[in-house]
Motif scaffolding. Structure first.
Motif, PDB file in Angstrom:
ATOM      1  N   PRO B 110       0.812  -1.219   0.000  1.00 31.47           N
ATOM      2  CA  PRO B 110       0.000   0.000   0.000  1.00 31.47           C
ATOM      3  C   PRO B 110       0.849   1.275   0.000  1.00 31.47           C
ATOM      4  O   PRO B 110       0.484   2.266  -0.645  1.00 31.47           O
ATOM      5  CB  PRO B 110      -0.798  -0.116   1.302  1.00 31.47           C
ATOM      6  N   ASP B 111       2.009   1.251   0.696  1.00 25.29           N
ATOM      7  CA  ASP B 111       2.834   2.457   0.771  1.00 25.29           C
ATOM      8  C   ASP B 111       3.460   2.827  -0.567  1.00 25.29           C
ATOM      9  O   ASP B 111       4.058   3.887  -0.694  1.00 25.29           O
ATOM     10  CB  ASP B 111       3.926   2.270   1.822  1.00 25.29           C
ATOM     11  N   GLN B 112       3.344   1.961  -1.549  1.00 26.13           N
ATOM     12  CA  GLN B 112       3.928   2.272  -2.858  1.00 26.13           C
ATOM     13  C   GLN B 112       2.897   2.759  -3.871  1.00 26.13           C
ATOM     14  O   GLN B 112       3.252   3.107  -4.991  1.00 26.13           O
ATOM     15  CB  GLN B 112       4.605   1.015  -3.417  1.00 26.13           C
ATOM     16  N   TYR B 115       3.401   6.204  -5.681  1.00 25.48           N
ATOM     17  CA  TYR B 115       4.455   6.176  -6.695  1.00 25.48           C
ATOM     18  C   TYR B 115       3.953   5.469  -7.961  1.00 25.48           C
ATOM     19  O   TYR B 115       4.190   5.907  -9.080  1.00 25.48           O
ATOM     20  CB  TYR B 115       5.683   5.437  -6.176  1.00 25.48           C
ATOM     21  N   ARG B 118       1.492   7.540  -9.834  1.00 22.67           N
ATOM     22  CA  ARG B 118       2.130   8.674 -10.504  1.00 22.67           C
ATOM     23  C   ARG B 118       2.822   8.276 -11.811  1.00 22.67           C
ATOM     24  O   ARG B 118       2.859   9.073 -12.752  1.00 22.67           O
ATOM     25  CB  ARG B 118       3.156   9.339  -9.573  1.00 22.67           C
ATOM     26  N   ASP B 137      -5.639   6.625   1.441  1.00 22.07           N
ATOM     27  CA  ASP B 137      -4.573   7.150   2.304  1.00 22.07           C
ATOM     28  C   ASP B 137      -3.312   7.434   1.506  1.00 22.07           C
ATOM     29  O   ASP B 137      -2.689   8.484   1.651  1.00 22.07           O
ATOM     30  CB  ASP B 137      -4.213   6.097   3.359  1.00 22.07           C
ATOM     31  N   GLY B 141      -2.111  11.326   0.301  1.00 23.85           N
ATOM     32  CA  GLY B 141      -1.115  11.765   1.276  1.00 23.85           C
ATOM     33  C   GLY B 141      -0.347  13.016   0.893  1.00 23.85           C
ATOM     34  O   GLY B 141       0.143  13.733   1.750  1.00 23.85           O
ATOM     35  N   PHE B 142      -0.262  13.278  -0.405  1.00 27.76           N
ATOM     36  CA  PHE B 142       0.550  14.420  -0.842  1.00 27.76           C
ATOM     37  C   PHE B 142      -0.236  15.310  -1.796  1.00 27.76           C
ATOM     38  O   PHE B 142      -0.862  14.830  -2.738  1.00 27.76           O
ATOM     39  CB  PHE B 142       1.824  13.933  -1.540  1.00 27.76           C
ATOM     40  N   SER B 143      -0.183  16.603  -1.531  1.00 28.25           N
ATOM     41  CA  SER B 143      -0.855  17.543  -2.429  1.00 28.25           C
ATOM     42  C   SER B 143       0.148  18.307  -3.285  1.00 28.25           C
ATOM     43  O   SER B 143      -0.224  19.113  -4.125  1.00 28.25           O
ATOM     44  CB  SER B 143      -1.696  18.522  -1.615  1.00 28.25           C
ATOM     45  N   VAL B 144       1.444  18.052  -3.064  1.00 24.84           N
ATOM     46  CA  VAL B 144       2.485  18.740  -3.832  1.00 24.84           C
ATOM     47  C   VAL B 144       3.404  17.695  -4.457  1.00 24.84           C
ATOM     48  O   VAL B 144       3.762  16.721  -3.795  1.00 24.84           O
ATOM     49  CB  VAL B 144       3.349  19.636  -2.909  1.00 24.84           C
ATOM     50  N   TYR B 146       7.066  17.444  -6.976  1.00 24.45           N
ATOM     51  CA  TYR B 146       8.195  18.252  -7.434  1.00 24.45           C
ATOM     52  C   TYR B 146       8.569  18.007  -8.891  1.00 24.45           C
ATOM     53  O   TYR B 146       9.344  18.768  -9.448  1.00 24.45           O
ATOM     54  CB  TYR B 146       9.421  17.934  -6.588  1.00 24.45           C
TER      55      TYR B 146
END
Lengths: 558, 162
Positions: B110-112, B115, B118, B137, B141-144, B146
């Motif tokens: 799940p933590d991947q 990535y 994306r 989740d 988790g990220f709204s930004v 790079y």
């Protein structure tokens, strides 16, 4: 220096919250250690011999006084009152607890710092010339590009699970103080005939078990294309790097296996396909970042060489310090001052919280509130007025940070070694301490001149022994520690790997062997200007072998 | 094992074909690369949904000419540490123009998921008690971000300048 905007703040805050949840799940047993490991590593958290170790990024070695105070605060509150500066310009805490880590990261975020990707098989902290933006020999400030590459690499989804770790270093000066030749990617900035900057790109350098000096893959990359070119290299590596053997997974092995020409062909094909698209650096973004690195408001001063010379004559200790610890600044009347974290008998790179606070105060008083961390594990005050040098010297003496040995024999690099590290075969810190206690005479050190000793506690080479003028490698033989010596390594613009001198020596014999090597150099050198490295390159290894092992090399167990 | 497709719990619908079995007469199939190569002409003619599951050492270039004929490509993660499929996904989306379902299978944590999403995956086979919550989740988790990647997110270096 660079300051976070709302995007940077948001990303770091979200990262801390993500890790807090992951730690909660780990502590609740919902993640196995195997599953948790890559997650904690990509947040800088290692499990070492005795405790967790947290590695905090100091991006390209640039640090503010305010950040250093926070690092001191963290050392006191969550660790044992000190931190260790590393060869990648980072700081490590050796005694943190897993449960505290999210709070530490949240504290770091308040001063715009993080530990993202300071470990793991991903792009690590971007390192640079510690004198960037200040050195008199610099042609371009590399920090703008370091920051662009930093942002590009952080949480880059495609390259979070590379075959192995990936290190990038950048120099904007012809005298390479960033060791770009021993990085996965090394970038050297040059000017073209019209004075416009561009990058020479080196690839496949590295140390470890298979030390390799990086090869130039491109003489010239336009600055705005550097991210696309790096992505092309990373993609070829991610697709083709070996994943079957941990020790053959770095990009250097791939480059060597394919040959640089074939590797270049593959990178070029990839680059052609992605050129001129989303990775082209927008001019506005480059300009935005560049404004953070504009020179500070230096006063209009002139150099005061004659006055300093008088002060040096009156106070030889100051003179010795001036000679080795002070470097030329690009603004007249200013100097770059290195603070030696290598006092005799000390652990190289360690600094107590109280001294961090004291150094932060000195940075505010004497250096416009800014500091640098060097890959040789020292600190730097980059903007000191020459007129303040004498006073600053007195302050540094009382902090034991004025040992006049920068670039000299006792300015040793040493990895944490078997005292902390789970990989090490031997202790490196005690060897460094023995040597620094053996060579305490300032006159002698200055007479010997430029000489680097690098010490690694195992063949992973975190102490850069391959590129020390004198390298020392700890090995384990039948449960006993021995130390192998190499000579002739260098990490500058003419980087070379050291040659093995002979069989390993027990710890007690190392300082004597170093003395024999140094005495041989002093006897052999053609003039005081001929450095140890130059003499070694001229006369070769034999006289040194004889000096250490006698005419007939004695067979030892190692 | 649960299948998340475009953020929702979904039924798979595709059936694998055992090695050495003949080409089934009907139905959406999930084939190995050799199976696809053997039955390619017949299946294109037939026009029923076909997916191909690639092992981690099978480069998706093998499907570069077939992306229009496939409605599912599954990329295998033999271990969560093996990151090749992240680059495969980008190549399939950006280079080979594949627009169908791109599914992450194998050792997918799940933590991947962020990535993976994306770089271009839109479906995930995960082992989880609450797969939708895990997905939300991870993705939320990220709204930004790079850097540009295989998704629609606009990186900070563009947002900063309008």
């Amino acid at each position: 220096m660079y300051r976070y905007d709302e995007f940077d703040h948001q990303l770091v805050t979200e990262r801390v919250e993500q890790f807090r949840k992951q730690v909660d799940r780990r502590l609740a047993g919902k993640l196995t250690e195997d599953q948790f490991k890559p997650l904690r590593l990509m947040n800088g958290l290692y499990l070492q011999l005795h405790a967790y170790m947290l590695r905090v990024n100091v991006p390209y070695g640039v640090l503010s006084a305010r950040q250093l105070r926070k690092l001191a605060d963290i050392a006191r509150r969550y660790d044992r009152g000190y931190g260790h500066f590393t060869t990648r310009q980072n700081i490590q805490y050796n005694w943190v607890s897993l449960a505290d880590t999210p709070d530490i990261l949240a504290d770091l975020a308040t001063v715009e710092m993080n530990a993202m990707q300071s470990s793991g098989n991903c792009v690590r902290n971007i390192t640079a010339d510690p004198f960037a933006g200040r050195a008199r020999d610099e042609i371009e400030d590399p920090r703008v590009w370091c920051e662009l590459i930093r942002q590009y690499s952080i949480l880059n989804p495609e390259f979070a699970y590379l075959p192995r770790k990936f290190k990038i270093a950048v120099t904007g000066a012809p005298n390479d103080r960033a060791a770009v030749g021993v990085h996965d990617i090394g970038l050297r900035m040059h000017h073209d005939a019209d004075g416009r900057p561009g990058f020479e790109v080196l690839v496949g350098g590295g140390q470890g078990r298979t030390p390799v000096i990086g090869k130039t893959i491109r003489d010239w990359i336009e600055p705005e294309e550097i991210l696309a070119y790096i992505e092309a290299i990373l993609r070829v590596y991610n697709l083709h790097g070996r994943r079957d053997n941990l020790y053959k997974a770095r990009i250097k092995i791939l480059v060597n296996a394919l040959g640089i020409d074939k590797f270049r062909e593959m990178v070029d094909a990839e680059w052609e396909a992605i050129r001129g698209q989303g990775l082209t650096v927008p001019e506005a973004e480059q300009a935005r970042i560049a404004q953070y690195f504009r020179p500070p408001a230096w006063a209009s001063l002139r150099d005061i060489d004659a006055e300093l010379e008088l002060q040096a004559t009156a106070d030889p200790a100051f003179g010795a310090w001036l000679n080795s610890n002070v470097s030329a600044h690009k603004a007249p009347g200013y100097a770059i001052v290195s603070l030696s974290l290598k006092a005799p008998g000390r652990e190289p790179g360690d600094l107590s919280a109280d001294k961090m606070d004291a150094v932060a105060t000195l940075a505010d008083l004497y250096s416009l509130g800014e500091l640098r961390v060097t890959h040789r594990q020292n600190l730097v005050l980059p903007d000191v007025r020459q007129a303040d040098l004498k006073e600053l010297f007195r302050e540094l003496v009382s902090l034991e940070l004025a040992t006049p040995n920068i670039g000299l024999l006792t300015d040793m690099i040493a990895c944490p070694g078997l005292d902390y590290c789970a990989l090490a075969n031997a202790r490196s810190i005690p060897v460094a301490q023995d040597i620094s206690r053996h060579f305490t005479a300032v006159d002698k050190l200055q007479e010997i001149g430029a000489l680097s000793i690098n010490i690694s506690g195992c063949m992973n080479a975190c102490g850069h022994h391959h590129v020390g003028n004198i390298g020392i490698l700890g090995v384990d033989k039948k449960g006993k520690e021995f130390f192998q010596i190499t000579l002739g390594g260098a990490s500058d613009q003419n980087a070379t790997l050291g040659d093995r001198l002979g069989p390993g020596l027990p710890q007690a014999e190392v300082p004597g062997a170093i003395e024999a090597i140094v005495d041989t150099y002093l006897a052999q050198r053609e003039s005081e200007q001929e450095t140890f490295l130059a003499t070694y390159r001229r006369v070769g290894i034999d006289p040194f072998k004889t000096a250490v092992y006698g005419e007939e090399p004695v067979r030892r167990v190692a | 094992m649960a299948l998340i497709r475009n953020g929702f719990l979904a039924a798979d619908g595709y059936s694998p074909v055992p090695a050495d079995a003949p080409l089934p007469a009907t139905g959406p199939l999930l084939l190995t690369l050799p199976q696809w190569q053997a039955w390619r002409t017949e299946l294109i003619e037939r026009g029923t949904p076909v997916g191909v599951r690639l092992a981690s050492d099978e480069h998706p270039e093998a499907l570069a000419a077939d992306t229009n004929h496939l409605s599912l490509i599954a990329l295998e993660f033999p271990s969560f540490r093996d990151g090749r499929a992240y680059s495969y996904a980008r190549l399939l989306r950006d280079r080979f123009g594949y627009t169908g379902e791109l599914r992450a299978v194998g050792d997918v944590l799940p933590d991947q998921l962020l990535y993976m999403q994306r770089v271009g995956f839109d479906a995930f086979e995960i082992d989880s008690n609450d797969p939708v919550a895990d997905y939300e989740d991870a993705i939320g988790g990220f709204s930004v971000v790079y850097q540009p990647s295989g998704d629609e997110r606009v990186p900070a270096l563009r947002l900063r300048h309008g």
